[in-house]
Design a protein around this motif. Structure first.
Motif, short mmCIF file in Angstrom:
data_model
loop_
_atom_site.label_atom_id
_atom_site.label_comp_id
_atom_site.label_asym_id
_atom_site.label_seq_id
_atom_site.Cartn_x
_atom_site.Cartn_y
_atom_site.Cartn_z
N GLY A 18 0.58 -1.34 -0.20
CA GLY A 18 -0.01 -0.03 0.05
C GLY A 18 1.09 1.06 -0.68
O GLY A 18 0.60 2.60 -0.22
N LEU A 19 2.01 1.25 0.40
CA LEU A 19 2.87 2.51 0.66
C LEU A 19 3.10 2.64 -0.84
O LEU A 19 3.20 4.47 -1.09
CB LEU A 19 3.91 2.10 1.40
CG LEU A 19 5.67 3.32 1.01
CD1 LEU A 19 4.57 4.60 2.13
CD2 LEU A 19 6.65 2.35 2.25
N VAL A 22 0.49 4.75 -2.47
CA VAL A 22 -0.35 5.94 -2.02
C VAL A 22 0.82 7.12 -2.54
O VAL A 22 0.50 8.22 -3.23
CB VAL A 22 -0.41 5.43 -0.35
CG1 VAL A 22 -0.12 7.78 -0.03
CG2 VAL A 22 -1.26 5.28 0.11
N HIS A 168 3.18 4.71 7.60
CA HIS A 168 1.71 4.01 6.75
C HIS A 168 1.71 2.73 8.00
O HIS A 168 1.03 1.85 7.86
CB HIS A 168 2.47 3.38 5.73
CG HIS A 168 2.54 4.75 4.56
ND1 HIS A 168 1.49 5.19 3.57
CD2 HIS A 168 3.03 5.40 4.29
CE1 HIS A 168 1.83 5.87 2.93
NE2 HIS A 168 3.32 6.26 3.58
N ASN A 169 2.74 2.51 8.50
CA ASN A 169 2.30 1.56 9.36
C ASN A 169 4.29 1.27 10.54
O ASN A 169 4.93 1.31 10.42
CB ASN A 169 2.97 -0.54 8.59
CG ASN A 169 2.74 -1.52 9.14
OD1 ASN A 169 2.55 -1.72 11.03
ND2 ASN A 169 2.27 -2.27 8.44
N VAL A 217 -2.19 7.07 8.18
CA VAL A 217 -2.57 6.85 7.08
C VAL A 217 -4.46 7.05 7.10
O VAL A 217 -5.44 6.51 6.33
CB VAL A 217 -2.61 5.62 6.52
CG1 VAL A 217 -0.71 6.54 5.68
CG2 VAL A 217 -2.23 4.66 7.19
N ASN A 250 -6.33 7.47 3.92
CA ASN A 250 -6.18 7.77 2.14
C ASN A 250 -7.01 7.63 1.68
O ASN A 250 -8.13 6.52 1.90
CB ASN A 250 -5.15 5.77 2.03
CG ASN A 250 -3.87 6.17 2.73
OD1 ASN A 250 -3.31 7.03 3.00
ND2 ASN A 250 -3.03 4.95 3.18
N ARG A 305 -1.50 -9.73 1.93
CA ARG A 305 -0.16 -9.90 2.56
C ARG A 305 -0.60 -11.10 3.67
O ARG A 305 -1.82 -11.34 4.41
CB ARG A 305 0.58 -9.27 3.31
CG ARG A 305 1.32 -8.69 2.04
CD ARG A 305 2.41 -7.64 3.55
NE ARG A 305 1.66 -6.75 3.48
CZ ARG A 305 1.77 -5.80 4.88
NH1 ARG A 305 2.59 -6.51 5.78
NH2 ARG A 305 1.26 -4.93 5.38
N GLN A 309 -0.29 -9.40 10.92
CA GLN A 309 -1.27 -8.61 11.19
C GLN A 309 -2.69 -8.60 10.57
O GLN A 309 -3.36 -7.73 10.37
CB GLN A 309 -0.75 -7.03 10.45
CG GLN A 309 -1.84 -5.66 9.91
CD GLN A 309 -0.58 -5.01 9.17
OE1 GLN A 309 0.69 -4.62 8.48
NE2 GLN A 309 -1.97 -4.42 8.81
N GLU A 383 -5.10 -1.78 11.71
CA GLU A 383 -5.04 -1.75 9.67
C GLU A 383 -4.90 -0.37 9.80
O GLU A 383 -5.84 0.52 9.69
CB GLU A 383 -6.18 -2.21 9.36
CG GLU A 383 -6.08 -2.59 8.04
CD GLU A 383 -4.79 -2.87 7.10
OE1 GLU A 383 -3.81 -2.64 6.41
OE2 GLU A 383 -4.68 -4.47 7.13
N PRO A 384 -3.41 0.28 9.73
CA PRO A 384 -3.65 1.39 9.44
C PRO A 384 -4.90 2.81 8.88
O PRO A 384 -4.87 3.50 9.11
CB PRO A 384 -1.84 1.74 9.16
CG PRO A 384 -1.15 0.75 9.71
CD PRO A 384 -2.56 -0.75 9.48
N CYS A 385 -4.81 1.98 7.29
CA CYS A 385 -5.23 2.36 6.28
C CYS A 385 -6.53 1.33 5.61
O CYS A 385 -7.27 0.61 5.98
CB CYS A 385 -5.23 2.99 5.98
SG CYS A 385 -6.66 4.08 4.11
N GLY A 386 -5.24 0.39 5.00
CA GLY A 386 -6.53 -0.38 4.54
C GLY A 386 -6.96 -0.33 2.97
O GLY A 386 -7.44 0.92 2.72
N LEU A 387 -6.25 -0.40 1.95
CA LEU A 387 -6.19 0.16 0.11
C LEU A 387 -7.50 -1.23 0.06
O LEU A 387 -8.43 -0.55 -0.63
CB LEU A 387 -4.93 0.45 0.13
CG LEU A 387 -4.19 1.27 -0.30
CD1 LEU A 387 -3.24 1.50 -0.96
CD2 LEU A 387 -5.28 2.72 0.11
C1 GLC Z 1 1.08 -0.45 4.87
C2 GLC Z 1 -0.52 -0.17 6.34
C3 GLC Z 1 -1.61 -0.63 4.93
C4 GLC Z 1 -1.94 0.99 4.64
C5 GLC Z 1 -1.11 0.77 3.44
C6 GLC Z 1 -0.68 2.25 2.68
O1 GLC Z 1 0.53 -1.12 3.98
O2 GLC Z 1 -0.56 -1.46 6.41
O3 GLC Z 1 -3.42 -0.48 6.12
O4 GLC Z 1 -3.35 1.18 3.66
O5 GLC Z 1 0.20 1.37 4.47
O6 GLC Z 1 -1.04 3.78 3.66
#
Ligand code: GLC
Length: 488
Positions: A18-19, A22, A168-169, A217, A250, A305, A309, A383-387
């Motif tokens: 996800g990083l 973004v 992001h994590n 995020v 995000n 993944r 987590q 889950e920081p954000c989750g896409l």
């Molecule tokens: C990391 C986090 C995920 C987030 C992503 C983008 O992969 O685990 O939750 O959506 O970064 O910020």
């Protein structure tokens, strides 16, 4: 406002998760609202075949004691005009993985990180384009904030640049030793200014200490990580910087994730009238995965993944019951923990008509799973954000997830008395709670009117970057404010 994104990955050039997504899409939204954004990233092996233009002869990416020759080349972000500077040094970056290989994390990761930070600060000399704000992403870019402070302090003039760190994590912090730190060439007293954590080097912590503003995020994650036990050991540092820490949810790249235009799909999905497209995508996915086609079975997708987590161990615990007591079918795409890979492969062998597992990552198949499934499972522990849940909703797959981080911010639990929800949520990382919520979803599936309603809500959930871009622009302005208060 000129902003340089500093990141170890940028999609579509090089990505592990996800990083990368973004960093590959937020700059486009910022550009739309008038910011001048560029990206700097190491030239990993995956970028070797890209077209680029060289910018300079070479410069020292290392410190005086440990020099590394490298140079910058320029390419752009997909079809956009956002410039991407790649740092070329084959010794540091031309490797099988970005962070690790089959033997684990690269031992010299701190050196590879310092080279990225150093190159970020050199961009202005090499290109004549001077960033106002360095926007560092995750541990591999975090020390950029410290390098910037060291530079600004050494000049003793009013600072004219600032830094923002996005986490992001928090699980991944980047560690090493004091000897590694010495290679950075930073003033030695910086060891006690954020780099030291109980005698070891901690790269992410240096960013938390030195960034002018810190973002995570999603708003919920930004609150969770300050609580004891939820900040992966850095809750104290995050509490200390609490006034400068905020969560920005995000978005996703709506152009790339468009079910009306996606060439990976066997049929297109019109969010207004999704039924026909969804049926075609489902039937085709069942066929592709060799699952039996039955009229009334709901299809659950998982794209993830395989690591602690993501909470898929909770799912593994309830699968036997779920397969016995329902007619549900499952498609999984993922890789990671060998133990989980083996478990999922076994399930697929035992239930070939109802469970299909594809171990690995495949972007086009992921899209077909989002489009072809009725529900999308994401029982993350955190889950920081989750896409993925956002991609799923955009392709009409209803998410079933744990109420944590960005999942709590993007999914509203469906309640038949007030049918406004776009998914299903459970609270504790407990397999029974997960089973209960899956049963709730199975009940809704039997009532086509309600099911279509939830799917419509999912399909119309907001997911654009527009809002987030405005908030980031605000954060960049705030980060520059300290410069106004400077007293020499
Ligand atoms: C990391 C986090 C995920 C987030 C992503 C983008 O992969 O685990 O939750 O959506 O970064 O910020």
């Amino acid at each position: 406002m000129k902003v340089l994104f500093v990141s170890p990955e940028v999609s579509p050039l090089v990505r592990t998760g996800g990083l990368g997504d973004v960093v590959g899409s937020l700059p486009l939204a910022l550009k739309k609202i008038g910011l001048d954004v560029r990206v700097i990233c190491p030239m990993h092996r995956e970028c070797n075949n890209l077209a680029y233009r060289s910018l300079n002869k070479s410069f020292n990416l290392g410190s005086a004691t440990k020099p590394y020759e490298g140079n910058l080349v320029e390419t752009s972000l997909g079809e956009s005009e956002v410039p991407v500077y790649l740092i070329k040094n084959s010794f540091l970056y031309d490797r099988p993985g970005i962070y690790s290989d089959e033997n684990g994390n690269y031992e010299d990761n701190p050196e590879r990180v310092f080279a990225l930070c150093r190159a970020a600060l050199k961009v202005e000399d090499i290109t004549n384009w001077k960033p106002d704000v360095f926007h560092a992403h995750d541990w591999m870019a975090a020390p950029t904030c410290a390098f910037l402070n060291a530079k600004l302090q050494s000049r003793k003039q009013r600072p004219d640049q600032a830094s923002v760190l996005t986490i992001h994590n928090l699980e991944h912090q980047g560690s090493g030793t004091y000897d590694h730190f010495k290679i950075s060439g930073l003033p030695l007293d910086y060891w006690n200014l954020g780099f030291d954590r109980f005698g070891s080097l901690n790269l992410l912590k240096s960013g938390i200490q030195h960034a002018d503003k810190i973002t995570t995020v999603s708003p919920t994650y930004s609150r969770e990580i300050r609580q004891d036990g939820l900040g992966h050991g850095l809750e104290g540092s995050l509490q200390y910087r609490g006034a400068d820490l905020l969560g920005i949810l995000n978005g996703i790249d709506e152009k790339s994730w468009n079910p009306m235009k996606d060439s990976s799909l066997p049929a297109l999905i019109n969010p207004e009238f999704p039924k026909e497209g969804k049926i075609s995508c489902k039937n085709s996915l069942l066929k592709e995965m060799n699952l039996v086609k039955t009229k009334k079975s709901p299809l659950f997708g998982i794209v993830s993944r395989l690591c602690k987590q993501k909470g898929l161990d909770l799912l593994l615990k309830i699968f036997p019951r779920l397969l016995r007591n329902s007619n549900a079918q499952f498609v999984l795409l993922g890789s990671g923990s060998e133990e989980q890979e083996v478990c999922f492969m076994k399930l697929a062998q035992q239930h070939p008509q109802r469970f299909a597992a594809f171990i690995g990552f495949n972007d086009r198949l992921a899209r077909r799973i989002f489009a072809g499934s009725d529900f999308f499972l994401m029982p993350s522990r955190y889950e920081p954000c989750g896409l993925a849940q956002q991609y799923a909703m955009r392709y009409g797959s209803i998410p079933i997830a744990r109420r944590t981080g960005g999942l709590a911010d993007t999914i509203k639990d469906f309640n038949d008395s007030k049918p406004v929800g776009n998914g299903f949520l459970f609270d504790d990382p407990d397999p029974h709670q997960l089973l209960k919520v899956i049963h709730k979803a199975l009940e809704i599936f039997k009532n086509d009117d309600l099911f279509q309603k939830v799917r419509k809500n999912a399909l119309s959930s907001p997911c654009s970057w527009e809002n987030a871009a405005k908030q980031y622009a605000q954060v960049y302005n705030w980060s520059m404010e300290k410069n106004l208060n400077f007293k020499s």
